[in-house]
Design a protein around this motif. Structure first.
Motif, PDB file in Angstrom:
ATOM      1  N   SER A 163       0.842  -1.186   0.000  1.00 59.88           N
ATOM      2  CA  SER A 163       0.000   0.000   0.000  1.00 59.88           C
ATOM      3  C   SER A 163       0.879   1.240   0.000  1.00 59.88           C
ATOM      4  O   SER A 163       1.911   1.273   0.674  1.00 59.88           O
ATOM      5  N   PRO A 164       0.510   2.290  -0.763  1.00 64.88           N
ATOM      6  CA  PRO A 164       1.311   3.513  -0.742  1.00 64.88           C
ATOM      7  C   PRO A 164       1.275   4.223   0.603  1.00 64.88           C
ATOM      8  O   PRO A 164       2.046   5.117   0.874  1.00 64.88           O
ATOM      9  N   SER A 165       0.350   3.847   1.441  1.00 63.82           N
ATOM     10  CA  SER A 165       0.256   4.475   2.758  1.00 63.82           C
ATOM     11  C   SER A 165       0.132   3.398   3.823  1.00 63.82           C
ATOM     12  O   SER A 165      -0.559   2.397   3.646  1.00 63.82           O
ATOM     13  N   ALA A 166       0.813   3.576   4.934  1.00 59.74           N
ATOM     14  CA  ALA A 166       0.810   2.578   6.008  1.00 59.74           C
ATOM     15  C   ALA A 166      -0.161   2.964   7.114  1.00 59.74           C
ATOM     16  O   ALA A 166       0.114   2.744   8.291  1.00 59.74           O
ATOM     17  N   ASN A 167      -1.303   3.529   6.743  1.00 61.62           N
ATOM     18  CA  ASN A 167      -2.225   4.046   7.751  1.00 61.62           C
ATOM     19  C   ASN A 167      -3.352   3.068   8.071  1.00 61.62           C
ATOM     20  O   ASN A 167      -4.472   3.479   8.370  1.00 61.62           O
ATOM     21  N   TYR A 210      15.605   8.902   7.233  1.00 63.29           N
ATOM     22  CA  TYR A 210      14.599   9.161   8.265  1.00 63.29           C
ATOM     23  C   TYR A 210      13.183   9.110   7.706  1.00 63.29           C
ATOM     24  O   TYR A 210      12.224   9.046   8.463  1.00 63.29           O
ATOM     25  N   LEU A 211      13.033   9.134   6.381  1.00 65.85           N
ATOM     26  CA  LEU A 211      11.708   9.014   5.783  1.00 65.85           C
ATOM     27  C   LEU A 211      11.169   7.603   5.999  1.00 65.85           C
ATOM     28  O   LEU A 211      11.844   6.621   5.676  1.00 65.85           O
ATOM     29  N   ALA A 212       9.960   7.500   6.497  1.00 67.46           N
ATOM     30  CA  ALA A 212       9.390   6.184   6.799  1.00 67.46           C
ATOM     31  C   ALA A 212       9.316   5.306   5.560  1.00 67.46           C
ATOM     32  O   ALA A 212       9.493   4.085   5.642  1.00 67.46           O
ATOM     33  N   MET A 213       9.068   5.902   4.384  1.00 68.17           N
ATOM     34  CA  MET A 213       8.910   5.115   3.167  1.00 68.17           C
ATOM     35  C   MET A 213      10.174   4.335   2.816  1.00 68.17           C
ATOM     36  O   MET A 213      10.115   3.345   2.089  1.00 68.17           O
ATOM     37  N   ASN A 214      11.317   4.754   3.332  1.00 68.56           N
ATOM     38  CA  ASN A 214      12.562   4.061   3.011  1.00 68.56           C
ATOM     39  C   ASN A 214      12.847   2.898   3.950  1.00 68.56           C
ATOM     40  O   ASN A 214      13.874   2.244   3.827  1.00 68.56           O
ATOM     41  N   ARG A 215      11.976   2.659   4.906  1.00 68.29           N
ATOM     42  CA  ARG A 215      11.834   1.424   5.674  1.00 68.29           C
ATOM     43  C   ARG A 215      12.812   1.233   6.827  1.00 68.29           C
ATOM     44  O   ARG A 215      12.649   0.327   7.645  1.00 68.29           O
ATOM     45  N   PRO A 254      12.503   2.986  -1.624  1.00 66.01           N
ATOM     46  CA  PRO A 254      12.850   3.755  -2.828  1.00 66.01           C
ATOM     47  C   PRO A 254      14.338   4.037  -2.961  1.00 66.01           C
ATOM     48  O   PRO A 254      14.886   3.973  -4.065  1.00 66.01           O
ATOM     49  N   ILE A 255      15.031   4.316  -1.853  1.00 64.45           N
ATOM     50  CA  ILE A 255      16.452   4.644  -1.952  1.00 64.45           C
ATOM     51  C   ILE A 255      17.324   3.395  -2.032  1.00 64.45           C
ATOM     52  O   ILE A 255      18.541   3.496  -2.207  1.00 64.45           O
ATOM     53  N   GLY A 256      16.709   2.211  -1.907  1.00 67.11           N
ATOM     54  CA  GLY A 256      17.474   0.971  -1.946  1.00 67.11           C
ATOM     55  C   GLY A 256      17.176   0.106  -3.150  1.00 67.11           C
ATOM     56  O   GLY A 256      17.581  -1.053  -3.193  1.00 67.11           O
ATOM     57  N   LEU A 288       5.307  11.181  -4.295  1.00 62.67           N
ATOM     58  CA  LEU A 288       4.096  11.667  -4.954  1.00 62.67           C
ATOM     59  C   LEU A 288       2.947  10.661  -4.886  1.00 62.67           C
ATOM     60  O   LEU A 288       1.786  11.037  -5.047  1.00 62.67           O
ATOM     61  N   GLN A 289       3.277   9.392  -4.658  1.00 64.27           N
ATOM     62  CA  GLN A 289       2.231   8.372  -4.560  1.00 64.27           C
ATOM     63  C   GLN A 289       1.632   8.273  -3.163  1.00 64.27           C
ATOM     64  O   GLN A 289       0.655   7.570  -2.957  1.00 64.27           O
ATOM     65  N   GLU A 290       2.221   8.970  -2.220  1.00 60.82           N
ATOM     66  CA  GLU A 290       1.677   8.953  -0.865  1.00 60.82           C
ATOM     67  C   GLU A 290       0.293   9.591  -0.835  1.00 60.82           C
ATOM     68  O   GLU A 290      -0.033  10.466  -1.641  1.00 60.82           O
ATOM     69  N   SER A 291      -0.527   9.161   0.076  1.00 62.42           N
ATOM     70  CA  SER A 291      -1.904   9.629   0.166  1.00 62.42           C
ATOM     71  C   SER A 291      -1.995  11.126   0.459  1.00 62.42           C
ATOM     72  O   SER A 291      -1.330  11.620   1.378  1.00 62.42           O
ATOM     73  N   ARG A 292      -2.750  11.846  -0.356  1.00 61.72           N
ATOM     74  CA  ARG A 292      -3.110  13.248  -0.155  1.00 61.72           C
ATOM     75  C   ARG A 292      -1.891  14.175  -0.055  1.00 61.72           C
ATOM     76  O   ARG A 292      -1.944  15.226   0.574  1.00 61.72           O
ATOM     77  N   VAL A 293      -0.805  13.794  -0.716  1.00 62.77           N
ATOM     78  CA  VAL A 293       0.430  14.562  -0.572  1.00 62.77           C
ATOM     79  C   VAL A 293       0.310  15.974  -1.157  1.00 62.77           C
ATOM     80  O   VAL A 293       0.946  16.917  -0.676  1.00 62.77           O
ATOM     81  N   LEU A 294      -0.528  16.152  -2.186  1.00 61.50           N
ATOM     82  CA  LEU A 294      -0.685  17.462  -2.820  1.00 61.50           C
ATOM     83  C   LEU A 294      -1.966  18.172  -2.400  1.00 61.50           C
ATOM     84  O   LEU A 294      -2.255  19.269  -2.878  1.00 61.50           O
ATOM     85  N   GLU A 295      -2.722  17.528  -1.523  1.00 63.45           N
ATOM     86  CA  GLU A 295      -3.988  18.121  -1.122  1.00 63.45           C
ATOM     87  C   GLU A 295      -3.802  19.134   0.009  1.00 63.45           C
ATOM     88  O   GLU A 295      -2.873  19.037   0.809  1.00 63.45           O
ATOM     89  N   ARG A 296      -4.716  20.074   0.021  1.00 61.05           N
ATOM     90  CA  ARG A 296      -4.762  21.026   1.130  1.00 61.05           C
ATOM     91  C   ARG A 296      -5.153  20.299   2.415  1.00 61.05           C
ATOM     92  O   ARG A 296      -5.913  19.340   2.395  1.00 61.05           O
ATOM     93  N   ALA A 297      -4.624  20.726   3.538  1.00 66.88           N
ATOM     94  CA  ALA A 297      -4.934  20.094   4.819  1.00 66.88           C
ATOM     95  C   ALA A 297      -6.432  20.150   5.092  1.00 66.88           C
ATOM     96  O   ALA A 297      -7.094  21.163   4.819  1.00 66.88           O
ATOM     97  N   SER A 298      -6.973  19.069   5.627  1.00 65.38           N
ATOM     98  CA  SER A 298      -8.411  19.010   5.895  1.00 65.38           C
ATOM     99  C   SER A 298      -8.831  20.048   6.937  1.00 65.38           C
ATOM    100  O   SER A 298      -9.987  20.455   6.991  1.00 65.38           O
ATOM    101  N   TRP A 299      -7.880  20.499   7.736  1.00 66.79           N
ATOM    102  CA  TRP A 299      -8.189  21.471   8.797  1.00 66.79           C
ATOM    103  C   TRP A 299      -7.804  22.892   8.392  1.00 66.79           C
ATOM    104  O   TRP A 299      -7.583  23.758   9.235  1.00 66.79           O
TER     105      TRP A 299
END
Length: 701
Positions: A65-69, A432-437, A655-657, A672-683
């Motif tokens: 999944s592109p997001s681990a939420n 330190y980016l979580a996506m890099n595991r 990604p870096i490996g 860019l594939q992460e969830s809502r990365v380009l969206e305005r904050a919901s709050w």
């Protein structure tokens, strides 16, 4: 459902590595990556791993999944569904597992590289629960093993309690035998005796191997024994009568695995549910055992406890492999600074980066070999016990393996812990980016330092083993001898203690035989120092307990670690210098062996000087020079060495490996594939709406 069974050409064994920035280093390698891969794994294991990776990559259920939420409940549901699919693929084929211990290790490694929650869930059910039944039970229990493979039941291994973990002899759950009904009554005297931290018990286990103190009608207690207890109804997953079972909650990592607790209120189980290989109870209530004394019986039963610890060694090695694969591929493509302002060079070219990472690459190879060899040793012990060969020799082998596993787990898990952190820092901010595991690897590895026994406590098992051998030598004249020959060198310990380092140049350290000689002296010295410290404590009036307690720091703890480091270095040295190594691979493997042994030994320089093995500044200086020289020699081989131990990109999931080395492109695309990365904050309205400032706050401002 069966996994694909590819046959035929060499294309089945490996995929072509993609062209890209990493090609520069691959072309510099001094050996053939494919040749080392085939030599290191063997064709059968390589084919098996390829099949597993292919199944994971092509099955939508294992899609990343592109997001681990995911919520905790959804993550555990997904992990269980994946576990079911693993059984459908028949990766844990019982016939294969019995014939080839490496098949077991291969499945653990492949699933762990994908997700440790999934691997742990499967391993606890098949390897830990199933093997406990197979190795500790008898023919009457084997029907349960068949049900594991059809998933009619799901198992767990319930040893640890709320108030006791490492001190297994103090476990408080009881099993009283009732000859009138031919049943055992399993009981938790209070909540402190609740089984706790048990993997799979939280939500999914239907049966448990429960360790309890065996009490006979006459009041005699025969110590800790294992019982097969049903804790849930497989059709409803509701608790059985008298069983209180639940989940202990969210952990720091591995949250796809449901760790749980259980309390038993006078739960009755049939007499036949005692796992009776080391001890049994007749219908009338007589205790019988094939072992002459408790020490022999306990030694034979240690093999069961060693399975989990040896599995954790393998788990730690996998985590270290993944981390160094990510960090070294990153280091070979990440360019920073250079000899001129116009030129940037890969950070792998810097001596500091080599010194930080390459010893952990060597450790990954050395500890991987240890993991495989210990797995084979324990499998042979279990085969002997299953054949009914449970004499003194097997009890001695059980104790030796127990000592090795008790120090091997701390060494491997701590090395992985430190290595993952070094890899994270060596990758800078991108690490330190979580996506890099690397963060997930750090969290998932962390419990390895505690599960199956706290590392520092476990080391006492190994030092006690060594000190016991020395005591027998001094009192009875017994020889230093063990089935696996790990302690046989101590037979010459007075002579070894008289040795000094006589080398004068860096060349004296460039083969692992040099560090091994120093390690033997170090273990002999620490054994003598620990023994003398214990006797000194006793002469001053300390009890045996106080004497051992006051002799751990700087003595017994250091002894156990140094001994285990020696075993790892010795086994890796014998393997890399053996006649079966192809000439084209000998140089790179011998460098890895020398670097691991020397880097590990370098941590004991102070003791080497204090004890008189070293004198003068040259001894320590030439050792450091040799470490840096070996790092420089291995630098151009690093990427190819990583290619041998790294899984496919879909499993590595960093990604870096990635194998193509397109560092920035892969990082950018993943972000860019992460969830809502380009969206305005919901709050966002909270930011945009102007609110009057409170008067009291305005006054403070």
């Amino acid at each position: 459902m069966m996994a694909p069974s590819p046959e035929g050409s060499d294309d089945v064994l490996w995929s072509d590595l993609p062209k890209g920035p990493l090609s520069v280093y691959r072309e510099r390698a001094s050996f053939s990556c494919r040749e080392l891969l085939l030599f290191w794994e063997g064709e059968d294991v390589l084919r098996f791993k390829k099949m597993i990776f292919s199944a994971l990559e092509n099955d939508p259920l294992f899609a990343r999944s592109p997001s681990a939420n995911l919520s905790l409940e959804k993550y555990r549901e997904l992990t269980f569904l994946r576990c079911k699919r693993v059984f459908e693929y028949d990766f844990f084929n019982m016939e294969n597992l019995l014939q080839s211990p490496m098949s077991v290790l291969s499945v653990i490694q492949c699933l762990g590289m994908f997700d440790w929650s999934l691997a742990a869930k499967c391993v606890l059910n098949v390897l830990v629960f199933g093997t406990a039944i197979y190795s500790s039970g008898s023919q009457r229990h084997f029907k349960y093993i068949e049900k594991i493979y059809t998933m009619e039941i799901f198992g767990c291994f319930a040893l640890t309690e709320v108030s006791h973990g490492s001190n297994t002899k103090a476990i408080r759950t009881t099993a009283h035998y009732d000859p009138a009904t031919e049943e055992f009554i399993i009981h938790s005297p209070d909540f402190e005796a609740a089984k706790f931290w048990v993997g799979n018990m939280g939500k999914t286990a239907t049966h448990a191997v429960v360790f309890a103190q065996l009490h006979m009608p006459g009041g005699q207690c025969h110590g800790l024994h294992a019982f097969l207890v049903q804790i849930r109804d497989p059709k409803t997953l509701l608790p059985m009568p008298g069983v209180m079972v639940g989940d202990i909650g969210k952990k720091l990592g591995q949250n796809g695995l449901d760790n749980g607790f259980a309390m038993f209120h006078k739960v009755r189980i049939p007499r036949q549910n005692l796992l009776n290989r080391t001890g049994d109870v007749t219908p009338e209530g007589t205790y019988v055992t094939p072992f002459k004394d408790v020490r022999q019986r306990f030694g034979a039963s240690l093999g069961t406890l060693s399975w989990g610890r040896i599995a954790i060694i393998g788990m730690s090695v996998v985590n270290l492999k993944l981390a160094v694969s990510i960090a070294l591929r990153f280091s070979a493509t990440r360019c920073q600074f250079g000899p001129t302002e116009e030129e940037e060079i890969p950070v792998l070219e810097y001596q500091l980066q080599q010194w930080r990472l390459l010893p952990y690459l060597a450790a990954a190879y050395a500890l991987d070999h240890l993991s495989k060899s210990l797995f084979i040793d324990l499998s042979r012990l279990q085969q002997d016990l299953r054949r009914g060969d449970g004499g003194t020799a097997q009890a001695e082998l059980g104790r030796e393996i127990h000592a090795l596993a008790s120090a091997g787990k701390p060494l491997a898990s701590w090395t992985a812990q430190q290595g993952i952190q070094e890899c994270r820092e060596a990758c800078g901010g991108h690490g330190y980016l979580a996506m890099n595991r690397l963060g997930d690897l750090r969290n998932d590895n962390d419990p390895n330092c505690t599960y199956e026994g706290d590392n520092n406590v476990l080391l006492q098992q190994t030092s006690n083993y060594l000190l016991g051998l020395l005591e027998h030598r001094l009192q009875d004249g017994a020889r230093f001898k063990s089935p696996l020959k790990t302690v046989d060198f101590l037979e010459a310990y007075p002579t070894i203690l008289g040795q000094k380092f006589t080398g004068s140049s860096m060349a004296d350290w460039l083969d692992s035989s040099g560090p091994l000689v120093a390690y033997q002296w170090l273990v002999c010295y620490l054994l003598q120092e620990s023994h003398q410290k214990l006797n000194q404590e006793k002469r001053s009036g300390s009890s045996d307990f106080e004497a051992r307690n006051n002799s751990q720091v700087y003595y017994c703890r250091s002894l156990a670690l140094a001994f285990m480091e020696l075993i790892v270095a010795q086994r890796f040295h014998e393997f890399t210098h053996g006649p079966g190594v192809p000439p084209s691979l000998r140089a790179v493997l011998e460098r890895l062996s020398a670097l691991y042994a020397l880097w590990s030994l370098n941590q004991h320089v102070a003791v080497l000087y204090r004890g008189g093995y070293f004198s003068g500044e040259q001894a320590g200086k030439t050792m450091e020079d040799a470490i840096l020289h070996l790092c420089a020699q291995l630098k151009d081989d690093a990427v190819a060495l990583v290619d041998v131990i790294a899984p496919p990109d879909s499993v590595l999931n960093s990604p870096i490996g990635r194998a193509d080395g397109e560092l920035y492109k892969n990082l950018w695309n993943a972000m860019l594939q992460e969830s809502r990365v380009l969206e305005r904050a919901s709050w966002w309205p909270e930011f945009a709406v102007n609110k009057p400032v409170d008067g009291s706050l305005k006054a403070k401002l």
